[in-house]
Motif scaffolding. Structure first.
Motif, mmCIF file in Angstrom:
data_model
loop_
_atom_site.group_PDB
_atom_site.id
_atom_site.type_symbol
_atom_site.label_atom_id
_atom_site.label_comp_id
_atom_site.label_asym_id
_atom_site.label_seq_id
_atom_site.Cartn_x
_atom_site.Cartn_y
_atom_site.Cartn_z
ATOM 1 N N ALA A 240 6.501 -11.535 3.274
ATOM 2 C CA ALA A 240 7.071 -12.036 4.520
ATOM 3 C C ALA A 240 6.274 -11.592 5.749
ATOM 4 O O ALA A 240 6.533 -12.056 6.850
ATOM 5 N N GLY A 241 5.304 -10.673 5.559
ATOM 6 C CA GLY A 241 4.507 -10.193 6.679
ATOM 7 C C GLY A 241 5.135 -9.046 7.446
ATOM 8 O O GLY A 241 4.649 -8.669 8.515
ATOM 9 N N ILE A 242 6.194 -8.452 6.902
ATOM 10 C CA ILE A 242 6.893 -7.360 7.569
ATOM 11 C C ILE A 242 6.225 -6.018 7.275
ATOM 12 O O ILE A 242 6.158 -5.145 8.133
ATOM 13 N N LEU A 243 5.704 -5.873 6.066
ATOM 14 C CA LEU A 243 4.932 -4.696 5.674
ATOM 15 C C LEU A 243 3.551 -5.150 5.224
ATOM 16 O O LEU A 243 3.374 -6.286 4.785
ATOM 17 N N VAL A 244 2.594 -4.257 5.319
ATOM 18 C CA VAL A 244 1.268 -4.494 4.760
ATOM 19 C C VAL A 244 0.988 -3.371 3.766
ATOM 20 O O VAL A 244 1.379 -2.223 3.975
ATOM 21 N N LYS A 245 0.349 -3.722 2.675
ATOM 22 C CA LYS A 245 0.039 -2.771 1.608
ATOM 23 C C LYS A 245 -1.382 -2.258 1.826
ATOM 24 O O LYS A 245 -2.331 -3.037 1.830
ATOM 25 N N GLN A 246 -1.519 -0.930 2.003
ATOM 26 C CA GLN A 246 -2.831 -0.340 2.267
ATOM 27 C C GLN A 246 -3.171 0.697 1.195
ATOM 28 O O GLN A 246 -2.323 1.531 0.852
ATOM 29 N N PRO A 247 -4.409 0.666 0.694
ATOM 30 C CA PRO A 247 -4.794 1.638 -0.330
ATOM 31 C C PRO A 247 -5.050 3.030 0.264
ATOM 32 O O PRO A 247 -5.452 3.160 1.414
ATOM 33 N N TYR A 248 -4.790 4.051 -0.530
ATOM 34 C CA TYR A 248 -5.169 5.420 -0.203
ATOM 35 C C TYR A 248 -5.452 6.146 -1.498
ATOM 36 O O TYR A 248 -5.030 5.717 -2.571
ATOM 37 N N ARG A 249 -6.202 7.242 -1.418
ATOM 38 C CA ARG A 249 -6.550 8.018 -2.613
ATOM 39 C C ARG A 249 -6.172 9.470 -2.394
ATOM 40 O O ARG A 249 -6.906 10.214 -1.768
ATOM 41 N N PRO A 250 -5.023 9.887 -2.942
ATOM 42 C CA PRO A 250 -4.629 11.286 -2.779
ATOM 43 C C PRO A 250 -5.505 12.203 -3.631
ATOM 44 O O PRO A 250 -5.701 11.949 -4.815
ATOM 45 N N ASP A 251 -6.041 13.226 -3.002
ATOM 46 C CA ASP A 251 -6.853 14.226 -3.710
ATOM 47 C C ASP A 251 -7.936 13.595 -4.578
ATOM 48 O O ASP A 251 -8.216 14.064 -5.687
ATOM 49 N N LYS A 252 -8.532 12.529 -4.091
ATOM 50 C CA LYS A 252 -9.616 11.811 -4.784
ATOM 51 C C LYS A 252 -9.191 11.322 -6.168
ATOM 52 O O LYS A 252 -10.010 11.126 -7.046
ATOM 53 N N GLY A 253 -7.889 11.159 -6.350
ATOM 54 C CA GLY A 253 -7.361 10.628 -7.603
ATOM 55 C C GLY A 253 -7.431 9.112 -7.591
ATOM 56 O O GLY A 253 -8.205 8.509 -6.854
ATOM 57 N N ARG A 254 -6.611 8.510 -8.433
ATOM 58 C CA ARG A 254 -6.621 7.051 -8.508
ATOM 59 C C ARG A 254 -6.083 6.444 -7.217
ATOM 60 O O ARG A 254 -5.314 7.076 -6.496
ATOM 61 N N THR A 255 -6.501 5.239 -6.947
ATOM 62 C CA THR A 255 -6.060 4.549 -5.745
ATOM 63 C C THR A 255 -4.578 4.206 -5.853
ATOM 64 O O THR A 255 -4.119 3.689 -6.863
ATOM 65 N N ARG A 256 -3.851 4.529 -4.817
ATOM 66 C CA ARG A 256 -2.441 4.193 -4.701
ATOM 67 C C ARG A 256 -2.274 3.371 -3.431
ATOM 68 O O ARG A 256 -3.222 3.187 -2.681
ATOM 69 N N TYR A 257 -1.068 2.903 -3.196
ATOM 70 C CA TYR A 257 -0.835 2.072 -2.025
ATOM 71 C C TYR A 257 0.337 2.609 -1.220
ATOM 72 O O TYR A 257 1.294 3.148 -1.770
ATOM 73 N N GLU A 258 0.215 2.476 0.083
ATOM 74 C CA GLU A 258 1.331 2.780 0.960
ATOM 75 C C GLU A 258 1.687 1.513 1.718
ATOM 76 O O GLU A 258 0.877 0.585 1.823
ATOM 77 N N TYR A 259 2.890 1.483 2.207
ATOM 78 C CA TYR A 259 3.428 0.303 2.863
ATOM 79 C C TYR A 259 3.668 0.627 4.328
ATOM 80 O O TYR A 259 4.450 1.520 4.652
ATOM 81 N N ILE A 260 2.971 -0.109 5.195
ATOM 82 C CA ILE A 260 2.991 0.152 6.629
ATOM 83 C C ILE A 260 3.638 -1.030 7.340
ATOM 84 O O ILE A 260 3.354 -2.194 7.018
ATOM 85 N N LEU A 261 4.487 -0.736 8.320
ATOM 86 C CA LEU A 261 5.089 -1.802 9.115
ATOM 87 C C LEU A 261 4.018 -2.548 9.904
ATOM 88 O O LEU A 261 3.133 -1.939 10.504
ATOM 89 N N THR A 262 4.107 -3.854 9.900
ATOM 90 C CA THR A 262 3.249 -4.681 10.752
ATOM 91 C C THR A 262 3.916 -4.787 12.121
ATOM 92 O O THR A 262 5.044 -4.321 12.326
ATOM 93 N N ARG A 263 3.254 -5.452 13.048
ATOM 94 C CA ARG A 263 3.874 -5.686 14.356
ATOM 95 C C ARG A 263 5.153 -6.499 14.176
ATOM 96 O O ARG A 263 6.175 -6.232 14.820
ATOM 97 N N MET A 264 5.112 -7.482 13.284
ATOM 98 C CA MET A 264 6.304 -8.280 12.999
ATOM 99 C C MET A 264 7.433 -7.380 12.505
ATOM 100 O O MET A 264 8.587 -7.524 12.916
ATOM 101 N N GLY A 265 7.097 -6.444 11.630
ATOM 102 C CA GLY A 265 8.093 -5.515 11.119
ATOM 103 C C GLY A 265 8.639 -4.604 12.202
ATOM 104 O O GLY A 265 9.850 -4.369 12.281
ATOM 105 N N GLU A 266 7.767 -4.095 13.044
ATOM 106 C CA GLU A 266 8.206 -3.227 14.144
ATOM 107 C C GLU A 266 9.147 -3.971 15.084
ATOM 108 O O GLU A 266 10.082 -3.384 15.628
ATOM 109 N N ASP A 267 8.907 -5.275 15.270
ATOM 110 C CA ASP A 267 9.760 -6.068 16.155
ATOM 111 C C ASP A 267 11.165 -6.273 15.595
ATOM 112 O O ASP A 267 12.058 -6.723 16.307
#
Length: 120
Positions: free
Chosen positions: A38-65
Motif C-alpha cells: 500500500a506504500g505505507i511502509l518500505v522494506k529496507q535491508p540491514y545486516r546485523p553484526d555482518k550476519g545474513r541480510t534482514r529487513y526492517e520496515y520504515i514508515l514512508t511519508r504516506m505512512g507518517e501522514d
C-alpha cells in the motif's frame, strides 16, 4: 492497525512486530506485506553484526501522514472504550499531551456543526 501503531512507536524489525502485537509470524508477514504494497511502509535491508541480510520496515511519508488518523482513533478509544491498562498519553518533547483537532487554515478549532463540504 496494531502493526501500524507499532510502526508509529518506532518498531521496525519483523520479530519485534510479531512479539509486541502478539500475533504469529505468518500473520505479521501478511500484514507487513500489505502495508508495504500500500506504500505505507518500505522494506529496507540491514545486516546485523555482518550476519545474513534482514529487513526492517520504515514508515514512508504516506505512512507518517496517517499519524493524525491513528492518534484520533486512540483519543476516541480512550474516551469511549474501557481498557484495563488505561489510556496511553501521547506527549511532545516537553511532556505536554498532544491532541488531534479539526482546525482551519489559521489554526482555530472548528466544531462539527460548522463543517461544510465543497467540490474544488
Amino acid at each position: 492497525m496494531l502493526i501500524l501503531r507499532e510502526a508509529f512507536y518506532g518498531t521496525t524489525r519483523f520479530d519485534d512486530f510479531s512479539r509486541r502485537v502478539g500475533i504469529t509470524d505468518a500473520s505479521s508477514a501478511a500484514r507487513l506485506r500489505e502495508l508495504v504494497d500500500a506504500g505505507i511502509l518500505v522494506k529496507q535491508p540491514y545486516r546485523p553484526d555482518k550476519g545474513r541480510t534482514r529487513y526492517e520496515y520504515i514508515l514512508t511519508r504516506m505512512g507518517e501522514d496517517l499519524l493524525p488518523v491513528v492518534l484520533g482513533l486512540m483519543q476516541w478509544g480512550d474516551e469511549y472504550l474501557q481498557d484495563d491498562d488505561g489510556p496511553l498519553n501521547v506527549v511532545d518533547a516537553q511532556g505536554r499531551e498532544v491532541h488531534v483537532r479539526i482546525t482551519d487554515d489559521n489554526g482555530s478549532e472548528v466544531q462539527m456543526n460548522e463543517l461544510r463540504v465543497r467540490i474544488t
